[in-house]
Design an enzyme around this catalytic site. Sequence first.
Site, PDB file in Angstrom:
ATOM      1  N   LYS A  76       0.814  -1.229   0.000  1.00  0.00           N
ATOM      2  CA  LYS A  76       0.000   0.000   0.000  1.00  0.00           C
ATOM      3  C   LYS A  76       0.845   1.276   0.000  1.00  0.00           C
ATOM      4  O   LYS A  76       0.514   2.223  -0.713  1.00  0.00           O
ATOM      5  CB  LYS A  76      -0.998  -0.011   1.164  1.00  0.00           C
ATOM      6  CG  LYS A  76      -2.105  -1.055   0.992  1.00  0.00           C
ATOM      7  CD  LYS A  76      -3.107  -0.998   2.137  1.00  0.00           C
ATOM      8  CE  LYS A  76      -4.141  -2.107   2.025  1.00  0.00           C
ATOM      9  NZ  LYS A  76      -5.181  -2.010   3.051  1.00  0.00           N
ATOM     10  N   ASP A 101     -10.667   1.939   2.141  1.00  0.00           N
ATOM     11  CA  ASP A 101     -10.924   1.218   3.401  1.00  0.00           C
ATOM     12  C   ASP A 101     -11.863   2.013   4.313  1.00  0.00           C
ATOM     13  O   ASP A 101     -12.821   1.462   4.880  1.00  0.00           O
ATOM     14  CB  ASP A 101      -9.611   0.950   4.153  1.00  0.00           C
ATOM     15  CG  ASP A 101      -8.838  -0.215   3.569  1.00  0.00           C
ATOM     16  OD1 ASP A 101      -9.441  -1.053   2.873  1.00  0.00           O
ATOM     17  OD2 ASP A 101      -7.617  -0.292   3.808  1.00  0.00           O
TER      18      ASP A 101
HETATM   19  P1  NAP Z   1      -0.250  -3.037  10.984  1.00  0.00           P
HETATM   20  O1  NAP Z   1       0.053  -1.792  10.202  1.00  0.00           O
HETATM   21  O2  NAP Z   1       0.754  -4.117  11.046  1.00  0.00           O
HETATM   22  O3  NAP Z   1      -0.631  -2.567  12.475  1.00  0.00           O
HETATM   23  C1  NAP Z   1      -0.915  -3.500  13.442  1.00  0.00           C
HETATM   24  C2  NAP Z   1      -1.522  -2.815  14.671  1.00  0.00           C
HETATM   25  O4  NAP Z   1      -2.002  -3.843  15.542  1.00  0.00           O
HETATM   26  C3  NAP Z   1      -0.561  -1.972  15.477  1.00  0.00           C
HETATM   27  O5  NAP Z   1      -1.256  -0.861  15.992  1.00  0.00           O
HETATM   28  C4  NAP Z   1      -0.138  -2.937  16.589  1.00  0.00           C
HETATM   29  O6  NAP Z   1       0.269  -2.293  17.789  1.00  0.00           O
HETATM   30  C5  NAP Z   1      -1.438  -3.660  16.833  1.00  0.00           C
HETATM   31  N1  NAP Z   1      -1.298  -4.992  17.445  1.00  0.00           N
HETATM   32  C6  NAP Z   1      -0.791  -6.100  16.891  1.00  0.00           C
HETATM   33  N2  NAP Z   1      -0.885  -7.133  17.749  1.00  0.00           N
HETATM   34  C7  NAP Z   1      -1.489  -6.665  18.874  1.00  0.00           C
HETATM   35  C8  NAP Z   1      -1.875  -7.256  20.106  1.00  0.00           C
HETATM   36  N3  NAP Z   1      -1.657  -8.559  20.368  1.00  0.00           N
HETATM   37  N4  NAP Z   1      -2.495  -6.466  21.033  1.00  0.00           N
HETATM   38  C9  NAP Z   1      -2.729  -5.168  20.774  1.00  0.00           C
HETATM   39  N5  NAP Z   1      -2.364  -4.545  19.624  1.00  0.00           N
HETATM   40  C10 NAP Z   1      -1.755  -5.293  18.678  1.00  0.00           C
HETATM   41  O7  NAP Z   1      -1.583  -3.732  10.422  1.00  0.00           O
HETATM   42  P2  NAP Z   1      -2.808  -2.994   9.685  1.00  0.00           P
HETATM   43  O8  NAP Z   1      -2.526  -2.922   8.224  1.00  0.00           O
HETATM   44  O9  NAP Z   1      -3.096  -1.750  10.441  1.00  0.00           O
HETATM   45  O10 NAP Z   1      -3.994  -4.059   9.842  1.00  0.00           O
HETATM   46  C11 NAP Z   1      -4.623  -4.291  11.099  1.00  0.00           C
HETATM   47  C12 NAP Z   1      -5.717  -5.339  10.915  1.00  0.00           C
HETATM   48  O11 NAP Z   1      -6.805  -4.802  10.147  1.00  0.00           O
HETATM   49  C13 NAP Z   1      -5.226  -6.585  10.169  1.00  0.00           C
HETATM   50  O12 NAP Z   1      -5.658  -7.708  10.895  1.00  0.00           O
HETATM   51  C14 NAP Z   1      -5.925  -6.490   8.818  1.00  0.00           C
HETATM   52  O13 NAP Z   1      -6.204  -7.776   8.306  1.00  0.00           O
HETATM   53  C15 NAP Z   1      -7.216  -5.752   9.176  1.00  0.00           C
HETATM   54  N6  NAP Z   1      -7.806  -5.011   8.036  1.00  0.00           N
HETATM   55  C16 NAP Z   1      -9.059  -5.371   7.637  1.00  0.00           C
HETATM   56  C17 NAP Z   1      -9.657  -4.686   6.582  1.00  0.00           C
HETATM   57  C18 NAP Z   1     -11.047  -5.065   6.143  1.00  0.00           C
HETATM   58  O14 NAP Z   1     -11.477  -4.656   5.044  1.00  0.00           O
HETATM   59  N7  NAP Z   1     -11.801  -5.792   6.938  1.00  0.00           N
HETATM   60  C19 NAP Z   1      -8.989  -3.643   5.911  1.00  0.00           C
HETATM   61  C20 NAP Z   1      -7.694  -3.302   6.359  1.00  0.00           C
HETATM   62  C21 NAP Z   1      -7.119  -4.007   7.417  1.00  0.00           C
HETATM   63  P3  NAP Z   1       1.815  -1.838  18.041  1.00  0.00           P
HETATM   64  O15 NAP Z   1       1.968  -0.521  17.352  1.00  0.00           O
HETATM   65  O16 NAP Z   1       1.915  -1.751  19.514  1.00  0.00           O
HETATM   66  O17 NAP Z   1       2.681  -2.914  17.439  1.00  0.00           O
END
Ligand code: NAP
Length: 284
Positions: A69, A105
Site C-alpha cells: 500500500k 478502506d
Molecule cells: P499493521 O500496520 O501491522 O498494524 C498492526 C496494529 O495492531 C498496530 O497498531 C499494533 O500495535 C497492533 N497490534 C498487533 N498485535 C497486537 C496485540 N496482540 N495487542 C494489541 N495490539 C496489537 O496492520 P494494519 O494494516 O493496520 O492491519 C490491522 C488489521 O486490520 C489486520 O488484521 C488487517 O487484516 C485488518 N484489516 C481489515 C480490513 C477489512 O477490510 N476488513 C482492511 C484493512 C485491514 P503496536 O503498534 O503496539 O505494534
Amino acid sequence: MPSRPARYAVIGNPIAHSRSPEIHALFAAQTGEAIEYGRLLAPPDGFVAAVDAFRADGGAGLNVTLPFKPEAFALARRHTPRALAAGAVNTLAFDGDDVLGDNTDGPGLVADIERRIGMALGGARVLLLGAGGAARGVVLPLLEAGVERLALANRTGSRALALRDELAARLGPAHAARLSAGDLGSAGAGFDLVINATAAGLSDAAPALPSEAWRGPRLAIDMVYGARPTAFMRAALEAGCPRVEDGLGMLVGQAAESFALWRGRRPDAAPVLAELRARLAAAA
Ligand code: NAP
C-alpha cells in the site's frame, strides 16, 4: 471479434487468500459490467515492475494489499484526499499516463456502519484501537462522517501519539480538535463505538482494554473477520457491549467503493456480503 472485458486484479504478497476476486465477480454479475478480475502475486521487491507489466497488457485498475500500500501511494501520480490522509493506497485506476491512487478502506467502513448496521456517526464518540495502516486509513472518513470525538489507542502509545500529531498537522485545526491519542490503558470512557483496527485478532487475541472503556458503547467492530466471532468480539460481548460485528462488511464495502471508482456504478453490497458470509460458514 468481441472486445476484451476491462481487466482488474488484486496485487499483494501473499495473495492466494484474497477474497477480492470473488467479491468483484459477484459485483460484475449483479451490475452486468463486463470485467475480468484476477490475483497478482508480486515479489517483495517487484511491485512497480508487476504494475507496469499489468498496465502494458491493458490493465485498467488494481486493488493493492499488504505489503504494497505505501508503494502504491508512491506510484500514483494523483491522490484522492482520503488517500493523502491515509498515506497509503489500496486502489489504483489507470487512464493513459494518469495513475489515480485512492484509499477505500475508510469509506467501506463508514458505509458498513451507517448503511448496513444503521448507526449514525454524526455526533458519535469513537474509540479506535491501533495505529497501523488500517487505523490511519479510516481516520479522515470517520471525521468527515461527523464523529464528535475520535480517540486513538494503541498498545505502543507513542505510535498513536505520533499518528495523531501527523494527522492533526495534515488535516487542520477543526479535525485536530476532535482527535486524541494514548496507550490502551488510557483509552478513557464515554464511547458509543469501539473499532478494533489492530492485528491482534490474527493470533486470536484481543487488545487489553480497561473495563471503563466498555461502559457505554452500543457497538464494537473488529476489522478482522472469520467464520466465528473474533477474540475482540467475544471480549466486547463479555464486557456487556450489546452488538458486535466483524470486518467482512468493511471488506465488501471497500471493494464496492473501488468498483464504483472504476466503473462509475455503485454495486449493492448487501447481497454480496450475505453470499460471502454463507461461503465462509460453509467452509468452516
Ligand atoms: P499493521 O500496520 O501491522 O498494524 C498492526 C496494529 O495492531 C498496530 O497498531 C499494533 O500495535 C497492533 N497490534 C498487533 N498485535 C497486537 C496485540 N496482540 N495487542 C494489541 N495490539 C496489537 O496492520 P494494519 O494494516 O493496520 O492491519 C490491522 C488489521 O486490520 C489486520 O488484521 C488487517 O487484516 C485488518 N484489516 C481489515 C480490513 C477489512 O477490510 N476488513 C482492511 C484493512 C485491514 P503496536 O503498534 O503496539 O505494534
